[in-house]
Design a protein around this motif. Structure first.
Motif, PDB file in Angstrom:
ATOM      1  N   ALA A 170      12.939  -4.577 -22.587  1.00  0.00           N
ATOM      2  CA  ALA A 170      12.605  -4.019 -23.898  1.00  0.00           C
ATOM      3  C   ALA A 170      11.611  -2.871 -23.779  1.00  0.00           C
ATOM      4  CB  ALA A 170      12.035  -5.121 -24.797  1.00  0.00           C
ATOM      5  N   ALA A 171      10.768  -2.913 -22.738  1.00  0.00           N
ATOM      6  CA  ALA A 171       9.757  -1.865 -22.561  1.00  0.00           C
ATOM      7  C   ALA A 171      10.338  -0.599 -21.939  1.00  0.00           C
ATOM      8  CB  ALA A 171       8.621  -2.392 -21.688  1.00  0.00           C
ATOM      9  N   GLY A 172      11.588  -0.695 -21.415  1.00  0.00           N
ATOM     10  CA  GLY A 172      12.206   0.505 -20.842  1.00  0.00           C
ATOM     11  C   GLY A 172      12.642   0.386 -19.398  1.00  0.00           C
ATOM     12  N   ASP A 173      12.237  -0.701 -18.720  1.00  0.00           N
ATOM     13  CA  ASP A 173      12.723  -0.960 -17.363  1.00  0.00           C
ATOM     14  C   ASP A 173      14.059  -1.683 -17.520  1.00  0.00           C
ATOM     15  OD1 ASP A 173      13.229  -1.634 -14.767  1.00  0.00           O
ATOM     16  OD2 ASP A 173      11.497  -2.947 -14.505  1.00  0.00           O
ATOM     17  N   LEU A 174      15.144  -0.926 -17.601  1.00  0.00           N
ATOM     18  CA  LEU A 174      16.448  -1.481 -17.926  1.00  0.00           C
ATOM     19  C   LEU A 174      16.924  -2.433 -16.833  1.00  0.00           C
ATOM     20  CD1 LEU A 174      18.180   1.726 -19.338  1.00  0.00           C
ATOM     21  CD2 LEU A 174      16.791  -0.001 -20.534  1.00  0.00           C
ATOM     22  N   HIS A 175      17.359  -3.628 -17.247  1.00  0.00           N
ATOM     23  CA  HIS A 175      17.782  -4.661 -16.312  1.00  0.00           C
ATOM     24  C   HIS A 175      19.254  -5.012 -16.501  1.00  0.00           C
ATOM     25  CE1 HIS A 175      13.533  -5.229 -15.516  1.00  0.00           C
ATOM     26  NE2 HIS A 175      13.782  -6.212 -14.676  1.00  0.00           N
ATOM     27  N   GLN A 206       0.836  -1.209   0.000  1.00  0.00           N
ATOM     28  CA  GLN A 206       0.000   0.000   0.000  1.00  0.00           C
ATOM     29  C   GLN A 206       0.868   1.255   0.000  1.00  0.00           C
ATOM     30  OE1 GLN A 206      -2.881   0.114   3.178  1.00  0.00           O
ATOM     31  NE2 GLN A 206      -3.227   2.304   2.956  1.00  0.00           N
ATOM     32  N   GLN A 207       1.927   1.259   0.807  1.00  0.00           N
ATOM     33  CA  GLN A 207       2.821   2.415   0.859  1.00  0.00           C
ATOM     34  C   GLN A 207       3.555   2.605  -0.461  1.00  0.00           C
ATOM     35  OE1 GLN A 207       5.310   2.969   4.274  1.00  0.00           O
ATOM     36  NE2 GLN A 207       3.818   2.112   5.696  1.00  0.00           N
ATOM     37  N   ILE A 208       3.976   1.501  -1.082  1.00  0.00           N
ATOM     38  CA  ILE A 208       4.641   1.592  -2.379  1.00  0.00           C
ATOM     39  C   ILE A 208       3.684   2.168  -3.420  1.00  0.00           C
ATOM     40  CG2 ILE A 208       5.611   0.243  -4.288  1.00  0.00           C
ATOM     41  CD1 ILE A 208       6.751  -1.675  -2.166  1.00  0.00           C
ATOM     42  N   ALA A 209       2.433   1.696  -3.411  1.00  0.00           N
ATOM     43  CA  ALA A 209       1.437   2.193  -4.358  1.00  0.00           C
ATOM     44  C   ALA A 209       1.196   3.684  -4.196  1.00  0.00           C
ATOM     45  CB  ALA A 209       0.131   1.424  -4.186  1.00  0.00           C
ATOM     46  N   GLN A 210       1.327   4.192  -2.975  1.00  0.00           N
ATOM     47  CA  GLN A 210       1.129   5.621  -2.737  1.00  0.00           C
ATOM     48  C   GLN A 210       2.295   6.445  -3.255  1.00  0.00           C
ATOM     49  OE1 GLN A 210       0.568   5.673   1.512  1.00  0.00           O
ATOM     50  NE2 GLN A 210      -1.611   5.116   1.389  1.00  0.00           N
ATOM     51  N   VAL A 211       3.491   5.844  -3.275  1.00  0.00           N
ATOM     52  CA  VAL A 211       4.692   6.555  -3.714  1.00  0.00           C
ATOM     53  C   VAL A 211       4.794   6.604  -5.234  1.00  0.00           C
ATOM     54  CG1 VAL A 211       7.226   6.460  -3.750  1.00  0.00           C
ATOM     55  CG2 VAL A 211       5.988   6.051  -1.611  1.00  0.00           C
ATOM     56  N   VAL A 212       4.406   5.527  -5.900  1.00  0.00           N
ATOM     57  CA  VAL A 212       4.629   5.364  -7.341  1.00  0.00           C
ATOM     58  C   VAL A 212       4.089   6.518  -8.194  1.00  0.00           C
ATOM     59  CG1 VAL A 212       4.002   3.955  -9.355  1.00  0.00           C
ATOM     60  CG2 VAL A 212       4.878   2.859  -7.291  1.00  0.00           C
ATOM     61  N   GLU A 221      11.769   8.281 -10.700  1.00  0.00           N
ATOM     62  CA  GLU A 221      12.846   7.320 -10.945  1.00  0.00           C
ATOM     63  C   GLU A 221      12.758   6.192  -9.924  1.00  0.00           C
ATOM     64  OE1 GLU A 221      17.701   7.267 -11.706  1.00  0.00           O
ATOM     65  OE2 GLU A 221      16.775   8.953 -10.635  1.00  0.00           O
ATOM     66  N   LEU A 222      13.021   4.985 -10.399  1.00  0.00           N
ATOM     67  CA  LEU A 222      13.039   3.815  -9.525  1.00  0.00           C
ATOM     68  C   LEU A 222      14.317   3.019  -9.756  1.00  0.00           C
ATOM     69  CD1 LEU A 222      11.854   1.672  -7.599  1.00  0.00           C
ATOM     70  CD2 LEU A 222      10.660   0.687  -9.576  1.00  0.00           C
ATOM     71  N   ARG A 223      15.036   2.768  -8.667  1.00  0.00           N
ATOM     72  CA  ARG A 223      16.172   1.837  -8.676  1.00  0.00           C
ATOM     73  C   ARG A 223      15.735   0.623  -7.876  1.00  0.00           C
ATOM     74  NH1 ARG A 223      18.275   7.006  -7.602  1.00  0.00           N
ATOM     75  NH2 ARG A 223      20.017   7.684  -8.934  1.00  0.00           N
ATOM     76  N   ALA A 224      15.906  -0.571  -8.439  1.00  0.00           N
ATOM     77  CA  ALA A 224      15.426  -1.775  -7.759  1.00  0.00           C
ATOM     78  C   ALA A 224      16.460  -2.888  -7.837  1.00  0.00           C
ATOM     79  CB  ALA A 224      14.108  -2.243  -8.381  1.00  0.00           C
ATOM     80  N   MET A 225      16.489  -3.710  -6.778  1.00  0.00           N
ATOM     81  CA  MET A 225      17.294  -4.925  -6.785  1.00  0.00           C
ATOM     82  C   MET A 225      16.414  -6.074  -6.307  1.00  0.00           C
ATOM     83  SD  MET A 225      21.210  -4.012  -5.620  1.00  0.00           S
ATOM     84  CE  MET A 225      20.857  -3.453  -3.952  1.00  0.00           C
ATOM     85  N   ALA A 272       3.710   3.000 -15.414  1.00  0.00           N
ATOM     86  CA  ALA A 272       4.671   3.985 -14.905  1.00  0.00           C
ATOM     87  C   ALA A 272       5.672   4.370 -15.983  1.00  0.00           C
ATOM     88  CB  ALA A 272       5.393   3.424 -13.687  1.00  0.00           C
ATOM     89  N   LEU A 273       6.115   3.397 -16.758  1.00  0.00           N
ATOM     90  CA  LEU A 273       7.040   3.691 -17.851  1.00  0.00           C
ATOM     91  C   LEU A 273       6.383   4.598 -18.890  1.00  0.00           C
ATOM     92  CD1 LEU A 273       8.623   0.167 -18.407  1.00  0.00           C
ATOM     93  CD2 LEU A 273       9.844   2.200 -17.640  1.00  0.00           C
ATOM     94  N   GLU A 274       5.117   4.330 -19.162  1.00  0.00           N
ATOM     95  CA  GLU A 274       4.398   5.115 -20.174  1.00  0.00           C
ATOM     96  C   GLU A 274       4.280   6.584 -19.747  1.00  0.00           C
ATOM     97  OE1 GLU A 274       0.154   5.028 -22.646  1.00  0.00           O
ATOM     98  OE2 GLU A 274       0.729   3.366 -21.325  1.00  0.00           O
ATOM     99  N   ARG A 275       4.146   6.825 -18.457  1.00  0.00           N
ATOM    100  CA  ARG A 275       4.026   8.217 -18.004  1.00  0.00           C
ATOM    101  C   ARG A 275       5.384   8.870 -17.792  1.00  0.00           C
ATOM    102  NH1 ARG A 275       5.306   9.062 -12.845  1.00  0.00           N
ATOM    103  NH2 ARG A 275       5.087   7.415 -11.273  1.00  0.00           N
TER     104      ARG A 275
END
Length: 242
Positions: A107-112, A39-45, A50-54, A77-80
């Motif tokens: 390929a959609a833009g979330d670089l891995h 729920q907290q993540i959904a409120q931040v998004v 920018e998002l950095r994830a591991m 999120a990528l589209e916006r």
């Protein structure tokens, strides 16, 4: 990879920062309820740029509905315009379904990128908040919600170091098994098959089979003009420096 990007280094650095902040109010909250974390993540998004994830792991097939919903949110999120970079553990690429999802999002833009060393599950939104699992196991209870700027800076620095040393998701070495990667890493150090066998405590014949499998997986046919051993090492090194 350098120790500074290892899980142990991450924990050590966070301990250092917390020590430096001893006696000073620190904006870190422990949340044990996964539903509340989501729920907290959904409120931040919605407001994040920018998002950095591991991720040590990706969702299993049993969580397919949740996985589809997560993928939809990522694509929205990528589209916006949100910028995303994600680091995953190499074991993810051993599962065809998970590897396929990684490549589609890439390929959609979330670089891995991919690493061999253990990593902690963490999401860092801008320089505002991070969600850090308290154990290196995916879906384990207990998440730290971090808004303290010193801790956020340490996490971001470690993410950037890890990203710089990670491999692209399409690097050919991802097709190899863990043992084949070990063999190729030793060959890249200039070792002969007999030396590799001694280092790994396996037979030289087993090393030969692993080497042959590496040639096949990296699509390196035998030709009079090419040294397949050198080409395999070059493929490995190119993957490691990305």
């Amino acid at each position: 990879m350098d120790e500074s990007v290892s899980l142990a280094r991450l924990v050590h650095r966070l301990e250092e920062v917390v020590g430096e902040l001893r006696g000073i109010p620190v904006d870190v909250e422990r949340v044990d309820d996964d539903a509340l974390v989501r729920q907290q993540i959904a409120q931040v998004v919605p407001a994040a740029g920018e998002l950095r994830a591991m991720h040590p792991l990706y969702p299993t097939a049993e969580k397919s509905a949740e996985e589809r919903e997560t993928r939809r949110r990522v694509l929205d999120a990528l589209e916006r315009g949100m910028k995303m970079r994600t680091i995953v553990h190499v074991s993810v690429m051993d599962d065809p379904r998970k590897a396929g999802r990684v490549r589609r999002l890439h390929a959609a833009g979330d670089l891995h990128r991919v690493v061999d060393e253990p990593i902690q599950q963490v999401l860092i939104f801008d320089r505002a908040v991070a969600f850090l699992r308290m154990t290196p196991f995916a879906y384990a209870p207990g998440t730290l919600v971090i808004r303290q700027q010193s801790l956020l800076t340490a996490l971001i620095d470690l993410f950037e170091q890890t990203w710089a040393g990670a491999r692209e998701v399409d690097a050919p070495t991802h097709k190899l098994s863990a043992r084949e990667r070990e063999v190729l890493a030793l060959i890249a150090e200039g070792r002969s098959n007999s030396a590799v066998a001694r280092a790994l405590s396996i037979t030289e014949a087993a090393v030969g089979k692993h080497v042959a499998s590496v040639f096949t997986k990296l699509d390196l046919p035998e030709t009079p003009d090419d040294n397949r051993r050198v080409l395999a090492v070059l493929a490995y090194l190119r993957g490691m420096v990305r």
